[in-house]
Design an enzyme around this catalytic site. Structure first.
Site, PDB file in Angstrom:
ATOM      1  CG  ASP A   1      -2.196   0.706   1.090  1.00 20.41           C
ATOM      2  OD1 ASP A   1      -2.325   1.489   0.134  1.00 20.41           O
ATOM      3  OD2 ASP A   1      -3.090   0.521   1.940  1.00 20.41           O
TER       4      ASP A   1
ATOM      5  CG  ASP B   1      -9.280   2.419  -0.510  1.00 21.71           C
ATOM      6  OD1 ASP B   1      -8.782   1.331  -0.853  1.00 21.71           O
ATOM      7  OD2 ASP B   1      -8.726   3.196   0.296  1.00 21.71           O
TER       8      ASP B   1
END
Ligand code: DGJ
Length: 779
Positions: free
Chosen positions: A477, A547
């Protein structure tokens, strides 16, 4: 194939031709890029110049009085000498001069793809790709510019890059060095870009450029969710299946720049490369600087055909390693199920629930290390939190393995919270302005990967983490954009190198780790799709696309990604409803149908789900496993946009014997025309069985209409209503027909009539808002 014809160079792929010429001045004149043409004589492709345009600057009054660079299609343009358009190269020489004059020195045709020294690039396992290197030399300074062209014949893709070499003794400041330039001979192209923000990546935007300049760029230190580096140029009215279309991308993950400029003489210049904003690079004696590799393709048959070329190229010449063609496992990720509230007991019970429905890989997301109970602390401290996981990653991964699943872990190596031991030990390791306020993003700072010691630390620390258990998958990430570019280690005159040096440093870290752990499936992520690009895909075969897991948003977003990226690179999850980003409730079938067209995963608390939903999920996963080869590696097509209310996709196996289509309807409209599905990419002569998987309808979905068929009165939401809903399901529509590929592709198949307030039996298709179906074809 690359051939030299008189003074020209012809680059042919299977269906396209790219041509340029060395002018008598030594400049390179771009001649053509488009449908494959047979060229026996280069002359007709050249522009004829009898005089320079009025008010134009003549390049060389004495020797070439007819030529003004401003009105010539150039392969490469520099500052000065009359071309006032956006330049390809911008330098400041030691004497302060900014005018450059690069002229042809030599050309070399070879085979095979060389690796870049600092950046990732395309590759060719067979060594068949042809390579043309043109060397230009500045007639006034000891500086050379190499233009590299690679021809990927089968994919109809050409890649380009450039390299600047300072062979003099004075340093040269590079203000910009682009990767690609094409000067088209007309104006009025439509530029399509894919813009957005966090949780709404890849929205397709179109603008016709008839004059002036339009720039697509990122300045966030990554390729960004604000504007992806993949763009298209097309003629007006190009559709999914007809019309001229060029696709362009860049193998680069930092600040990018794509400009489309129409000149005073109606020519369109396309430029792409590193964003020149806040960029400069000091090139010392004997040094070379390489610009990222740019990718381009063309098709006269619309956006779908262009995408097909890009998909094939990315699958074959960008994605590498053991996972290149390996079917990707169905995973269950802990993030939306638990967020930071995790411990071994909780996760094992979630994993068990996953195993029961067929999950193959369990992923432990954020929160497992250091003092990481929320996003304000702990980032950088990559030692497992023993309170949450007493037996470490080793203990947890072994237990997951014993359940019969693989285990994966989340990391965010590039970042640090100031409330962490790492920051306390190394406050000088972060990128931040030297004075004044530091502007935070998600309470974290970026580690200074321009520094070799920081790169080495990350390589060793991550090696430790990836070896600390049975780890088969890593989600990498990156959640903070750059704003204040400053490295404490670099001198003031090199501060504008920070963004580029950072990404070069990151690539080194990534390359080393994927080499050390070839069996690990790496998934890129940056707050979702903040760094979805070909640079990352050279190391990590798939990327978390957003997301936002809402199926409606995802359907549109995945359509956006599909223009430039194959579905095997797009990671997509089924999540809970109401959705955590939009609070929208969509049917479980639609959540699956949309996610199944990417690399499928689940990201929800299976422990809290109803038995009947778990049964459905088990069936979904079984179905996906049966079809995943086609879904992940088949050829992907978008349906024609016949209205804004539907999205239609098809994936076809390489042998064209199997295909899956998906249709989503966003909002219900009663009593409309027949819905017609038009799959694509089939074999025209093959007869396919076209069928769907029957969906049972829930009684409660019909509300009080239940009283139309019930012998006793049923009050809505009463005990009786709930009991009937639990035990009685209405049959859904069944599609089952034989049709040739041609019939399906050109006539389309009329689906069963949609519900319109009246008439309901197994011949009626019930789509609620956000309803969807998968349709299968086997021939
Ligand atoms: C952002 C990612 O995109 C999410 O999927 C999740 O991993 C969080 N970070 C964790 O902090």
């Amino acid at each position: 194939m690359i051939t030299k014809l008189d003074t020209g160079y012809l680059l042919h792929t299977k269906n396209t031709t790219y041509a340029f010429d060395v002018m008598e001045t030594g400049h390179l004149e771009h001649l053509y890029y488009g449908k494959k043409i047979y060229v026996q004589n280069i002359e007709p492709l050249k522009e004829k110049h009898a005089f320079p345009p009025g008010n134009g600057i003549c390049y060389d009054d004495k020797n070439y009085p007819k030529l003004a660079l401003e009105d010539i299609r150039l392969e490469m343009s520099g500052m000065g000498h009359g071309d006032i358009r956006e330049p390809f190269v911008e330098l400041i020489y030691g004497d302060g001069n900014t005018s450059v004059d690069f002229l042809f020195e030599k050309a070399e045709i070879t085979k095979g793809k060389d690796e870049f020294a600092t950046l990732p690039g395309s590759y060719d396992e067979k060594g068949e790709v042809e390579h043309l290197c043109i060397t230009l030399i500045d007639r006034n300074y000891p500086v050379k510019l190499e233009l590299h062209y690679y021809v990927y014949e089968d994919c109809d893709v050409i890649t380009r890059s450039s390299r600047l070499i300072n062979y003099g003794s004075e340093s040269v400041q590079i203000k910009r060095l682009m990767s690609n330039q094409i000067d088209f001979d007309r104006a009025g192209y439509v530029l399509t870009s894919f813009t957005g923000a966090w949780a709404r990546e890849m929205k397709r935007q179109q603008v016709k450029i008839s004059s002036g300049m339009h720039v697509v760029s990122s300045f966030t230190g990554n390729s960004s969710n604000r504007a992806n580096p993949f763009v298209m140029l097309s003629k007006e009215h190009t559709t999914e299946n007809a019309g001229d279309c060029f696709g362009f991308n860049l193998i680069y993950s930092s600040n990018h720049f794509e400009a489309v400029q129409v000149s005073a003489y109606g020519k369109t210049r396309f430029l792409s490369g590193i964003n020149p904003r806040n960029f400069s690079y000091l090139l010392e004696e004997g040094e070379a600087f390489e610009a990222p590799e740019a990718v381009m393709t063309y098709s006269p048959n619309g956006f779908n055909a262009m995408s097909k070329n890009m998909h094939r190229f990315v699958r074959e010449h960008i994605v590498r390693g053991q996972w290149k063609y390996k079917e990707r496992p169905v995973l269950l990720n802990s993030w939306e199920a638990c967020y930071f509230k995790i411990n071994e007991r909780k996760l094992l019970s979630l994993a068990k629930a996953g195993k029961e429905v067929g999950i193959e890989l369990f992923v432990l997301d954020d929160g497992w290390f250091g003092d990481r109970d929320n996003d304000t602390k702990g980032l950088g401290d990559w030692d497992v939190n023993k309170k949450k996981f007493p037996k470490g990653l080793k203990g947890l991964s072994e237990k997951i393995k014993a359940l019969g699943m693989d285990f994966g872990v989340w990391v965010e190596p590039e970042m640090v919270n100031t409330d962490s031991n790492l920051y306390r030990e190394h406050p000088d390791w972060t990128i931040e302005a030297p004075v004044g306020l530091h502007s935070e993003g998600r309470h974290q700072r970026i580690l200074d990967l321009t520094r070799k010691d920081v790169q080495d630390f990350l390589i060793e620390k991550m090696t430790e983490v990836f070896s600390s258990g049975e780890i088969s998958y890593v989600k990498w990430d990156m959640n903070r954009d750059f704003t204040d570019y400053y490295s404490k280690e670099l001198p003031p005159d090199r501060q504008q190198e920070v963004a580029h040096r950072y990404i070069v440093g990151l690539y080194r870290v990534m390359k080393e780790l994927v080499t050390r752990f070839p069996h690990i499936l790496f998934e890129g992520c940056a707050s979702g799709g903040d760094r979805f690009d070909l640079g990352i895909l050279c190391y990590f075969p798939q990327i978390w696309a957003s997301d936002d897991t809402d199926a409606v948003c995802r359907a549109k977003m995945q359509t956006g990604y599909s223009y430039g990226y194959p579905m095997s690179t797009v990671s997509a999850h089924v999540s809970a409803v109401p959705n955590h980003q939009t609070l929208r409730t969509t049917p479980l079938s639609t959540r699956f149908n949309v996610a199944a067209f990417g690399v499928l995963g689940y990201e929800c608390n299976l422990k809290d789900m109803k038995k009947e939903d778990l049964e459905v999920i088990e069936e979904q996963i079984a179905l996906y496993k049966q079809w995943r080869k086609t879904l992940q590696f088949g050829d992907f097509y978008r349906g024609e946009d016949w209205d804004d209310n539907h999205t239609e996709w098809t994936c076809v196996s390489p042998e064209q014997t199997k295909a899956v289509s998906m249709m989503v309807q966003y909002l219900v409209e009663p009593n409309t025309r027949y819905v017609c599905l038009k799959p694509q990419g089939l074999n025209g002569d093959t007869v396919y069985r076209f069928y769907n998987i029957e969906q049972k309808c829930k009684i409660k979905d019909f509300g009080s209409l239940v009283n139309m068929i019930s012998p006793v009165y049923v009050k809505q939401d009463s005990l009786l209503h709930n009991a009937i809903d639990k035990f009685v399901k209405l049959p859904g529509e069944v599609e089952n027909e034989l049709a040739s590929g041609d019939m399906l592709m050109y006539c389309g198949i009329k689906l069963k009539q949609g519900f319109a307030g009246t008439g309901l039996d197994e011949n009626v298709r019930i789509y609620q808002d956000f309803g969807s179906r998968l349709y299968f074809m086997e021939g």
